[in-house]
Design a protein around this motif. Structure first.
Motif, short mmCIF file in Angstrom:
data_model
loop_
_atom_site.label_atom_id
_atom_site.label_comp_id
_atom_site.label_asym_id
_atom_site.label_seq_id
_atom_site.Cartn_x
_atom_site.Cartn_y
_atom_site.Cartn_z
N ILE A 196 0.98 -1.17 -0.07
CA ILE A 196 0.01 -0.28 -0.25
C ILE A 196 0.83 1.29 0.09
O ILE A 196 1.88 1.30 0.96
N VAL A 197 0.74 2.26 -0.98
CA VAL A 197 1.58 3.27 -1.00
C VAL A 197 0.86 4.48 -0.25
O VAL A 197 -0.38 4.37 -0.46
N GLU A 198 1.65 5.43 0.34
CA GLU A 198 0.91 6.46 1.25
C GLU A 198 1.95 7.42 0.93
O GLU A 198 2.89 7.44 0.38
N ASN A 199 1.28 8.69 0.86
CA ASN A 199 1.93 10.10 0.93
C ASN A 199 2.00 10.90 2.27
O ASN A 199 1.16 10.73 3.02
N SER A 200 3.01 11.66 2.14
CA SER A 200 3.01 12.56 3.43
C SER A 200 1.96 13.59 3.15
O SER A 200 1.29 13.52 2.23
N LYS A 201 1.64 14.49 4.19
CA LYS A 201 0.65 15.51 4.13
C LYS A 201 0.78 16.46 2.83
O LYS A 201 2.08 16.95 2.81
N LEU A 202 -0.03 16.62 2.27
CA LEU A 202 0.03 17.47 1.07
C LEU A 202 -0.27 19.07 1.30
O LEU A 202 -1.02 19.31 2.29
N PRO A 203 0.37 19.74 0.70
CA PRO A 203 0.12 21.28 0.92
C PRO A 203 -1.08 21.53 0.54
O PRO A 203 -1.67 20.92 -0.31
N ASP A 204 -1.67 22.65 1.19
CA ASP A 204 -2.98 23.31 0.56
C ASP A 204 -2.84 23.50 -0.81
O ASP A 204 -2.11 24.22 -1.25
N VAL A 229 -3.11 5.14 -9.64
CA VAL A 229 -3.92 4.06 -10.47
C VAL A 229 -2.56 2.96 -10.29
O VAL A 229 -1.30 3.27 -10.55
N SER A 230 -3.37 1.95 -9.77
CA SER A 230 -2.36 0.67 -9.63
C SER A 230 -2.29 -0.22 -10.65
O SER A 230 -3.32 -0.40 -11.39
N HIS A 231 -1.16 -1.00 -10.95
CA HIS A 231 -1.19 -1.85 -12.07
C HIS A 231 -0.51 -3.03 -11.59
O HIS A 231 0.65 -3.29 -11.24
N CYS A 232 -1.63 -4.13 -10.96
CA CYS A 232 -1.11 -5.20 -10.24
C CYS A 232 -0.81 -6.46 -10.93
O CYS A 232 -1.05 -6.53 -12.26
N LYS A 233 -0.63 -7.43 -10.20
CA LYS A 233 -0.52 -8.89 -10.96
C LYS A 233 -1.75 -9.18 -11.80
O LYS A 233 -3.03 -8.89 -11.39
N ASN A 234 -1.53 -10.13 -12.75
CA ASN A 234 -2.42 -10.70 -13.48
C ASN A 234 -3.78 -9.78 -14.17
O ASN A 234 -4.79 -9.82 -14.16
N ARG A 247 -8.11 2.26 -9.19
CA ARG A 247 -8.25 3.63 -9.13
C ARG A 247 -8.94 4.03 -7.70
O ARG A 247 -9.32 3.30 -7.04
N GLY A 248 -8.74 5.21 -7.50
CA GLY A 248 -9.37 5.95 -6.14
C GLY A 248 -8.26 5.31 -5.02
O GLY A 248 -7.39 4.94 -5.21
N GLU A 249 -9.04 4.78 -3.97
CA GLU A 249 -8.52 4.16 -2.90
C GLU A 249 -7.66 2.71 -3.31
O GLU A 249 -6.61 2.52 -2.66
N ASP A 250 -8.35 2.01 -4.14
CA ASP A 250 -7.90 1.00 -4.54
C ASP A 250 -6.48 1.05 -5.56
O ASP A 250 -5.72 0.33 -5.67
#
Length: 613
Positions: A367-375, A382-387, A392-395
Motif C-alpha cells: 500500500i503506497v501512502e504519501n506525506s501530508k500534502l500542501p494546501d 492508479v495501480s497496475h498489479c499482477k494478472n 483507481r481511487g483508494e484501490d
C-alpha cells in the motif's frame, strides 16, 4: 398538437440561446491583470505580452492567435517531470546476489523526482515496486510477563531457533530481539507471591536486535514472569517505546516486524488518571539503561499516537493474543496500518507458526501512502498489479497477492491549484506502507511567467516611473492604480455594484474609479452600464434569433416590437390567424394566445370550430 409544437420550438430556442451566450471562457471572465494571475486560472489560459495589444491579454491560445498576438508574444509556461534519482530495483541474479548490504537493496524506483506544477495541469510519473528476494528482516518480540503468561514463556525460549529455520526460505538475514512489559508501578492492586516477585515495570528492552540466535535463546532462558496477580496493561507504552527507540533497539532500514504477545487487554490515554498520572505521553524515546523511566510520569499513549508512530517508523505489527481478547485486538488492528492478529494457543506452542502465518499476508500486500500534502495540491493513484488487475481511487494505492520478486506499478498524478504556499518550493514523500524506502518529490510551483523576470522597474511607460513594465502591462507601485498607474489610489471599490459582484461585473477594467467596458469580438455586441453590468447580446432567443427577431436586447431583457410579447418576443399579438369562418375569434369558444387558439367548451380544431354537443 400545434400548441405543443410551438412550446417545444420555444424551449429549443431558449436552450440554443443559453448554449450560444453563456460566457464560458474563464480566461477572460477572471479579469486577470497580470501574466501570473492569468496562468493560474488554468492550463488553457495564455497571456499576450505584445506592446499595445488591445484585446483581452488573457485568453485561450486559439483565440489569442485570432486576435493578432504574435507567436513570440504568447506566454504559456508548462509543467514538467524530472527524474533526479532513478536507481533500478534490485535483481539478485544480476546485482551481486548475497553480497549486497541492506542499504544496497532497492525496492522502489525512482527515488527522487522534481515536478514543475502549473495550476490545473497534472504531472504524472510511474512508481515501480518490487519485493526483493532474500530481503533482510528485523524481528522484535514484545512479551507480557504477567504470571498468566508462564506457560507461553517456556515455549518462547525455543522460538529463536524455530523461526530461523521456518524463515530461511523468506530471508537468510534475520535479526531478532526481545523486550517485555507489565504494568505501571503506581497502578498495582494485587500482592506478589512470596519470594517470587519482579518489581512492576512498564517496559524493558531485554535484548536489542542481533543475528546471534543462540544469544537470543540464552537471554530468554533467564527470564521469569512476575509473581504479581495483576493483569498486564502497559502494552501500548511498550510498543511505542520499541517502535520509536530506533537506535536502542537496533532497527535497520529493512523490513521491521514487531510481534506483540499478551493475554490481557489494553490501556489508552486517560486511563493513567487511576494512578494520578495526567501528563500526556509525548511519544519520545525515554529508555534509561533499557528501562522505560517515565512510566509514573506520563499517561498511556493515545491510539492516534500509536498509529503515527508505527507508520512513521515503518513497523509491521503482529498481535499474538489469546482467544479471549482476539476481538479487541482485531478492532485495534483495523486502525493500525500494516498489522495483523494471530490467536495464541493456551500453552503457546504455536508461536513460530503464528508469526509465519501472519507475516505472509502482511508481506503480500503493498500500500503506497504519501506525506501530508500542501494546501492546493492533490494526488491520485492508479495501480497496475499482477494478472492485469488495475485499481483507481483508494484501490489505486494498493496491490495484493504479491510474491517475492514480483513487480507492480503505480501511476501517480499530482496537481496544483492556483499558487500553493505563495510559490515557495515544497517536498512531499511517497512510500510503501511498512517500508523505510521512499520517493522524495520536490514541488516547484509555476506562479509567474518568464517575462516577469524581464520587468522594467519604474518604467517611463507607467506614468513616468509609477510602476514596473512587465509582460506588456504596468504593475503599479503601492498607492498607484490604473492601466498605466495614472491613478493616485486604488479605486476598485468604486467599480463594484456591490461587495459580491466583480470589478466592472468582470466585463471591463476599472480605470481610476470608472469602468471601461471590454470589447467583444463581434462589434455589434456591447457591454454597457456604469458597472458594465448590461449587454445587448444575452437576451432570450427564439428560433435561434435574439429576441425572436422581433425586438431589441436591452440590458439582458427583450424590448419587443409592436404586436409581439414574451421573454424572447416569440408571441405574436395578431389575432387574424385565430378568426373562424364566422369571423369570431376562435369561434367564440377559445382564447387566442400567440396567434394560436386555445379552445374551451369541449371544442377543438385550429379555430375551435369542431365542438362536441
Amino acid at each position: 398538437m400545434d400548441i405543443t409544437v410551438l412550446l417545444l420550438s420555444a424551449l429549443l430556442g431558449f436552450v440554443s440561446y443559453v448554449g450560444a451566450n453563456t460566457d464560458s471562457n474563464p480566461c477572460i471572465s477572471a479579469n486577470a491583470k497580470t501574466c501570473g494571475e492569468c496562468i493560474q486560472i488554468g492550463p488553457q489560459c495564455v497571456w499576450c505580452k505584445d506592446p499595445d495589444f488591445k484585446p483581452s491579454r488573457c485568453d485561450d491560445i486559439e483565440s489569442m492567435a485570432k486576435a493578432g498576438c504574435t507567436a513570440d508574444g504568447v506566454e504559456n509556461p508548462r509543467g514538467a517531470v524530472t527524474i533526479d534519482k532513478n536507481k533500478p530495483v534490485t535483481n539478485r541474479k544480476t546485482d551481486g546476489g548475497q553480497n549486497l548490504r541492506p542499504d544496497e537493496i532497492t525496492q522502489i524506483q525512482p527515488q527522487k523526482v522534481k515536478l514543475n506544477l502549473r495550476s490545473g495541469e497534472a504531472q504524472k510519473f510511474t512508481l515501480k515496486f518490487k519485493r526483493a528476494e532474500d530481503y533482510p528482516i528485523d524481528l522484535y518480540f514484545l512479551m507480557d510477563l504477567s504470571h498468566s503468561m508462564l506457560s507461553n514463556l517456556e515455549n518462547f525460549k525455543n522460538l529463536g531457533t524455530e523461526l530461523a529455520n521456518e524463515m530461511k526460505d523468506i530471508t537468510k538475514d534475520l535479526r531478532i530481539g526481545f523486550g517485555s512489559f507489565f504494568r505501571k508501578p503506581s497502578i498495582q492492586t494485587n500482592p506478589c507471591f512470596p519470594d517470587n516477585c519482579i518489581a512492576p515495570f512498564s517496559y524493558f528492552n531485554v535484548l536489542s536486535l542481533t543475528d546471534d540466535h543462540a544469544l537470543f535463546t540464552q537471554e530468554i532462558s533467564k527470564l521469569k514472569t512476575s509473581g504479581n496477580l495483576d493483569s498486564s496493561e502497559a502494552g501500548l507504552e511498550a510498543l511505542m517505546q520499541a517502535a520509536v527507540c530506533t537506535d536502542v533497539i537496533g532497527w535497520r532500514n529493512v523490513t521491521r516486524l514487531l510481534v506483540f504477545f499478551t493475554d490481557a487487554g489494553l490501556r489508552f490515554s486517560g486511563d493513567g488518571k487511576r494512578g494520578g498520572i495526567v501528563r500526556l505521553n509525548d511519544g519520545k524515546c525515554l529508555l534509561d539503561d533499557n528501562m522505560y523511566t517515565r512510566s509514573d510520569y506520563s499517561d498511556y499513549p493515545s491510539l492516534s499516537q500509536l498509529v503515527d508512530t508505527v507508520t512513521d517508523n515503518s513497523i509491521h505489527t503482529i498481535f499474538a493474543v489469546t482467544e479471549q481478547y482476539r476481538d479487541l485486538y482485531q478492532e485495534l488492528s483495523a486502525k493500525v496500518p500494516n498489522s495483523a492478529v494471530g490467536t495464541l494457543s493456551t500453552s503457546g506452542d504455536n508461536l513460530a507458526k503464528l508469526v509465519i502465518d501472519a507475516l505472509i499476508p502482511l508481506s503480500s500486500e503493498v500500500i503506497v501512502e504519501n506525506s501530508k500534502l500542501p494546501d492546493g495540491v492533490s494526488i491520485s493513484y492508479v495501480s497496475h498489479c499482477k494478472n492485469g488487475v488495475n485499481g483507481r481511487g483508494e484501490d489505486g494505492r494498493k496491490c495484493s497477492n504479491i510474491s517475492i520478486g514480483d513487480e507492480v506499478l503505480f501511476d501517480i498524478e499530482i496537481t496544483a491549484k492556483g499558487c500553493p504556499s505563495k510559490g515557495k518550493p515544497e517536498t512531499i514523500k511517497i512510500k510503501p506502507l511498512g517500508f523505510s524506502e521512499e520517493v522524495e518529490i520536490f514541488l516547484n510551483y509555476i506562479c509567474e511567467c518568464e517575462c516577469h523576470k524581464d520587468g522594467i522597474k519604474n518604467s517611463p511607460e507607467c506614468s513616468g516611473g509609477q510602476g514596473t513594465l512587465e509582460c506588456g502591462v504596468c504593475r503599479c507601485n503601492e498607492g498607484r492604480s490604473g492601466r498605466i498607474c495614472e491613478c493616485t489610489q486604488d479605486l476598485d471599490a468604486y467599480c463594484q455594484m456591490d461587495m459580491s459582484s466583480g470589478i466592472c461585473s468582470n466585463n471591463g477594467e476599472c480605470v481610476c474609479g470608472t469602468c471601461e467596458c471590454k470589447k467583444r469580438e463581434n462589434p455589434e455586441e456591447r457591454y454597457s452600464g456604469r458597472y458594465c453590468e448590461c449587454n445587448n447580446f444575452s437576451c432570450d432567443r427564439f428560433n435561434n434569433k435574439l429576441c425572436g427577431g422581433h425586438g431589441r436586447c436591452m440590458c439582458g431583457q427583450c424590448a419587443c416590437e409592436f404586436n409581439y410579447a414574451g421573454s424572447a418576443c416569440q408571441c405574436s399579438m395578431d389575432t387574424s390567424s385565430c378568426l373562424a369562418s364566422n369571423k369570431l375569434i376562435c369561434n367564440g369558444h377559445g382564447i387566442c394566445e400567440c396567434g394560436q387558439c386555445k379552445c374551451l367548451d369541449n371544442c377543438q380544431g385550429p379555430t375551435c370550430e369542431i365542438c362536441l354537443t
